[in-house]
Design an enzyme around this catalytic site. Structure first.
Site, PDB file in Angstrom:
ATOM      1  N   GLU A 260     -37.289  19.572 -54.142  1.00 26.59           N
ATOM      2  CA  GLU A 260     -38.282  20.404 -54.837  1.00 26.59           C
ATOM      3  C   GLU A 260     -38.916  21.411 -53.884  1.00 26.59           C
ATOM      4  OE1 GLU A 260     -38.529  20.492 -57.931  1.00 26.59           O
ATOM      5  OE2 GLU A 260     -37.919  18.546 -58.732  1.00 26.59           O
ATOM      6  N   ARG A 264     -38.281  25.444 -54.443  1.00 22.24           N
ATOM      7  CA  ARG A 264     -39.465  26.212 -54.856  1.00 22.24           C
ATOM      8  C   ARG A 264     -40.098  26.943 -53.681  1.00 22.24           C
ATOM      9  NH1 ARG A 264     -42.000  22.816 -59.905  1.00 22.24           N
ATOM     10  NH2 ARG A 264     -40.253  21.408 -60.160  1.00 22.24           N
ATOM     11  N   ASP A 393     -27.194  17.891 -62.641  1.00 18.88           N
ATOM     12  CA  ASP A 393     -27.055  19.270 -63.123  1.00 18.88           C
ATOM     13  C   ASP A 393     -26.740  20.312 -62.053  1.00 18.88           C
ATOM     14  OD1 ASP A 393     -29.611  18.800 -62.112  1.00 18.88           O
ATOM     15  OD2 ASP A 393     -30.701  19.707 -63.779  1.00 18.88           O
ATOM     16  N   GLU A 529     -34.165  26.774 -68.733  1.00 19.80           N
ATOM     17  CA  GLU A 529     -32.691  26.851 -68.700  1.00 19.80           C
ATOM     18  C   GLU A 529     -32.075  27.709 -69.809  1.00 19.80           C
ATOM     19  OE1 GLU A 529     -34.429  24.000 -68.318  1.00 19.80           O
ATOM     20  OE2 GLU A 529     -34.081  23.726 -66.164  1.00 19.80           O
ATOM     21  N   THR A 618     -31.622  27.633 -57.856  1.00 21.73           N
ATOM     22  CA  THR A 618     -31.832  26.891 -59.100  1.00 21.73           C
ATOM     23  C   THR A 618     -33.281  26.959 -59.570  1.00 21.73           C
ATOM     24  OG1 THR A 618     -31.317  24.831 -60.268  1.00 21.73           O
ATOM     25  CG2 THR A 618     -32.255  24.608 -58.057  1.00 21.73           C
TER      26      THR A 618
HETATM   27  C1  DMJ Z   1     -36.603  23.576 -61.953  1.00 27.03           C
HETATM   28  O1  DMJ Z   1     -37.323  23.054 -60.908  1.00 27.03           O
HETATM   29  C2  DMJ Z   1     -35.200  23.895 -61.549  1.00 27.03           C
HETATM   30  O2  DMJ Z   1     -34.636  24.769 -62.458  1.00 27.03           O
HETATM   31  C3  DMJ Z   1     -34.355  22.661 -61.434  1.00 27.03           C
HETATM   32  O3  DMJ Z   1     -33.023  22.971 -61.157  1.00 27.03           O
HETATM   33  C4  DMJ Z   1     -34.410  21.881 -62.710  1.00 27.03           C
HETATM   34  N1  DMJ Z   1     -35.740  21.622 -63.129  1.00 27.03           N
HETATM   35  C5  DMJ Z   1     -36.703  22.688 -63.138  1.00 27.03           C
HETATM   36  C6  DMJ Z   1     -36.783  23.501 -64.397  1.00 27.03           C
HETATM   37  O4  DMJ Z   1     -36.498  22.874 -65.545  1.00 27.03           O
END
Ligand code: DMJ
Length: 629
Positions: A260, A264, A393, A529, A618
């Site tokens: 995370e 981020r 994912d 998403e 992501t």
């Molecule tokens: C985000 O932190 C990122 O997109 C991660 O890959 C999946 N979860 C959240 C958003 O849903």
């Protein structure tokens, strides 16, 4: 005695001769100085090189010769202030529309990035290189080259040069449209809540007008930086930048989740560095990158999930020595880019090793991976369960994206991606009833489950990106089918907002839609998403229906999740329009991802984060492709 014996005339002649010789001496010393100066281009009394100026670290040939804000607070970098850099060379970075056409205050709501004007033509440097002399930034200031990069130690290789995203032609600004204005308005509403009640904290609790902490690192603020840049919110960006400069401190006794904080914080800082050219963000990225490295000190080199960034210790969760597969395989874009920018290979080596190891592991099912991996043995655990949702994912997403980031040369990544998509087709694809929606279910020990997380809706966008990059055209067909399904996960629900998880009906039943929702799954966390995939689909097809679907979703967010006093909230019940049960939390990805992708979806400017030049991590933070198409 002798002097006294001389006549007055004789004394005058001698005095004149002395004076004459003295003047000649001064003249010849000066002209020697001039001659030396013309050879060295330095005054005689200033023959120190810049490296010798005490206390000054010379920018090693700017690692990534970033433009730096002329108005940057020099006090942030005290060791740099005495450095003299007359006529600094400048290299432009980023798409022209981002770099040099930013909004001016008055026109902010009319054109996205209006006025950065002048690039003075190429000039010759002392070393004979041709380079840009200077550029006026969107803040109206002359941008200086990056001064903040450290000289490499002997262990550190010369960094790669920045990608050619730098050399883009200027284009006319594309005016922003009504829908983009609505996104800007939504962003500002969200930001107002964060600013008023949660400034500098991780997440806004918009109903209790308070905040929650996860890592205590201003998560929402960092996640939102590049969104503000892209939306052209200059004042908000500047305010946030000041907080990063003055208050963002990583030297804290706090446990953070490696994945995370990488996607981020590290991702957010790196992309903001690329878009703004402001060295402050690279400095902060290096700091957090270094502090996360202890996570890789495990027997298997598969990183632990948690790191204490103040103490430099790492550990798995209390109840297991496993890490999540998606987490250890979705930090690569960021650490690889950090290596490229700093010239320090250790970041890249650590994450590449994870990918190489996972590539060789047994326990996959036609390219599909289990959800857990053990940090001691390096083996997959909890075998036999396969999903493209939570815990797996972004493994699939990052296979493709690393391959693109690296210039499509790393064949193992491509092989693993292609095999996995074949695995999805073979084991996880089904069609629902009555609408025959194609969806991606799950496999548990040979049993198919028609369950699909909203998280899986990253997949149509990723498939479309692969097809755009030359992979099978049938990937695009699958993307088209899946994005329709993801849209139906919104459209078939009472609030027009998707729940966290749906179950699809496989057989038609009277009065039943395709989508069923269990009570435990009917929350919506403002996730990105589907909007993310709509953005890719619109970019690659130009089909306006994708914009219209995104517009519906934005309106429903406004209807059911907007808190009048500022901010948006996740909700507990997407099936109850009269009381969607606000959860009192605005996730940082709503600003980092959801609204950013909305804004990009509604844009017709393909250079607004050109997908041949940037790859999104992501968490929707764009990073440069090293060898752009
Ligand atoms: C985000 O932190 C990122 O997109 C991660 O890959 C999946 N979860 C959240 C958003 O849903």
């Amino acid at each position: 005695k002798k002097w006294k014996q001389l006549s007055r005339l004789q004394r005058s002649v001698i005095l004149f001769l002395f004076a004459f010789l003295a003047v000649c001496g001064v003249i010849s010393y000066t002209s020697m100085g001039e001659a030396w100066k013309s050879l060295t281009n330095k005054p005689l009394d200033d023959q120190r090189t810049e490296q010798e100026i005490p206390g000054v670290k010379l920018a090693n040939p700017a690692v990534l010769p970033a433009p730096q804000k002329a108005d940057a607070n020099r006090g942030d970098y005290p060791e740099l202030s005495p450095q003299k850099q007359p006529n600094p060379p400048h290299v432009r970075r980023g798409p022209s529309n981002l770099q040099i056409k930013a909004p001016q205050r008055d026109t902010r709501l009319k054109t996205r990035h209006s006025t950065i004007r002048a690039v003075e033509g190429p000039v010759q440097t002392d070393k004979g290189e041709k380079t840009e002399k200077s550029i006026i930034s969107w803040r109206g200031a002359v941008i200086e080259p990056d001064q903040n990069t450290e000289p490499p130690s002997s262990k550190i290789k010369e960094p790669e040069k920045p990608s050619s995203v730098e050399a883009e032609d200027q284009k006319e600004p594309v005016p922003i449209n009504e829908r983009q204005l609505a996104v800007i308005e939504a962003f500002r509403h969200a930001w107002r809540g964060y600013k008023d009640f949660a400034w500098g904290h991780d997440e806004l609790k918009p109903l209790s007008k308070s905040y929650s902490e996860w890592f205590g690192l201003g998560l929402t603020l960092i996640d939102a930086l590049d969104t503000m840049w892209i939306l052209g919110l200059k004042e908000e960006f500047e305010e946030a930048r000041k907080w990063v400069a003055n208050d963002l401190v990583f030297d804290k006794n706090v446990d953070v989740n490696l994945f995370e904080s990488t996607i981020r914080i590290l991702g957010g800082l790196l992309s903001t560095y690329h878009l703004s050219g402001d060295g402050l963000f690279l400095e902060k990225a290096k700091d957090i990158g270094n502090r996360l490295m202890p996570a890789f000190k495990t027997p298997s080199k598969i990183p632990y999930s948690d790191v204490n960034i103040g103490r430099g210790t790492a550990h798995p969760p209390r109840w297991t020595s496993d890490s999540t597969v998606a987490e250890v395989t979705s930090i690569q874009l960021e650490f690889r880019e950090l290596s490229r920018l700093t010239g320090d290979e250790k970041f890249r080596k650590a994450v590449d090793e994870v990918m190489k190891h996972v590539h060789t592991l047994s326990g996959k099912n036609d390219g599909l991976v289990p959800m857990f991996i053990n940090t001691n043995s390096g083996q997959f655990t909890h075998l036999g369960v396969y999903t493209l949702g939570a815990r797996a994912d972004s493994y699939y997403e990052y296979l493709l994206k690393q391959w693109i980031q690296g210039g499509k040369k790393e064949n193992e990544l491509l092989e693993d991606y292609m095999r996995a998509i074949e695995g999805v087709k073979k084991h996880l694809l089904q069609r629902s009833a009555p609408k025959k929606l194609t969806f991606v279910g799950e496999l548990a020990h040979g049993h198919f489950s028609a369950k699909m997380d909203h998280l899986v809706c990253f997949l149509p966008g990723t498939l479309a990106l692969g097809a755009h990059n030359g992979l099978d055209a049938d990937h695009m067909k699958l993307a088209e089918a899946l994005i329709e399904t993801c849209y139906q996960m919104y459209a078939q629900v009472e609030t027009g907002l998707s729940p966290e998880i749906v179950h699809f009906n496989l057989h038609a039943q009277k009065g039943h839609k395709d989508v069923e929702i269990k009570p435990a799954d009917r929350h919506n966390l403002l996730r990105p998403e589907t909007v993310e995939s709509l953005f890719y689909m619109y970019r690659f097809t130009g089909d306006k229906k994708y914009q219209d679907w995104g517009w519906e979703i934005l309106q429903n967010f406004n209807k059911y999740t907007r808190v009048p006093t500022g901010g948006y909230t996740s909700i507990n019940n997407v099936q109850n329009p009269s009381n969607p049960e606000p959860r009192d939390k605005m996730e940082s990805f709503f600003l980092g991802e959801t609204l950013k992708y909305m804004f990009l979806l509604f844009s017709d400017d393909i250079d607004l984060i050109n997908l041949d030049k940037y790859i999104f991590n992501t968490e929707a933070h764009p990073l440069p492709i090293w060898v752009p198409a």
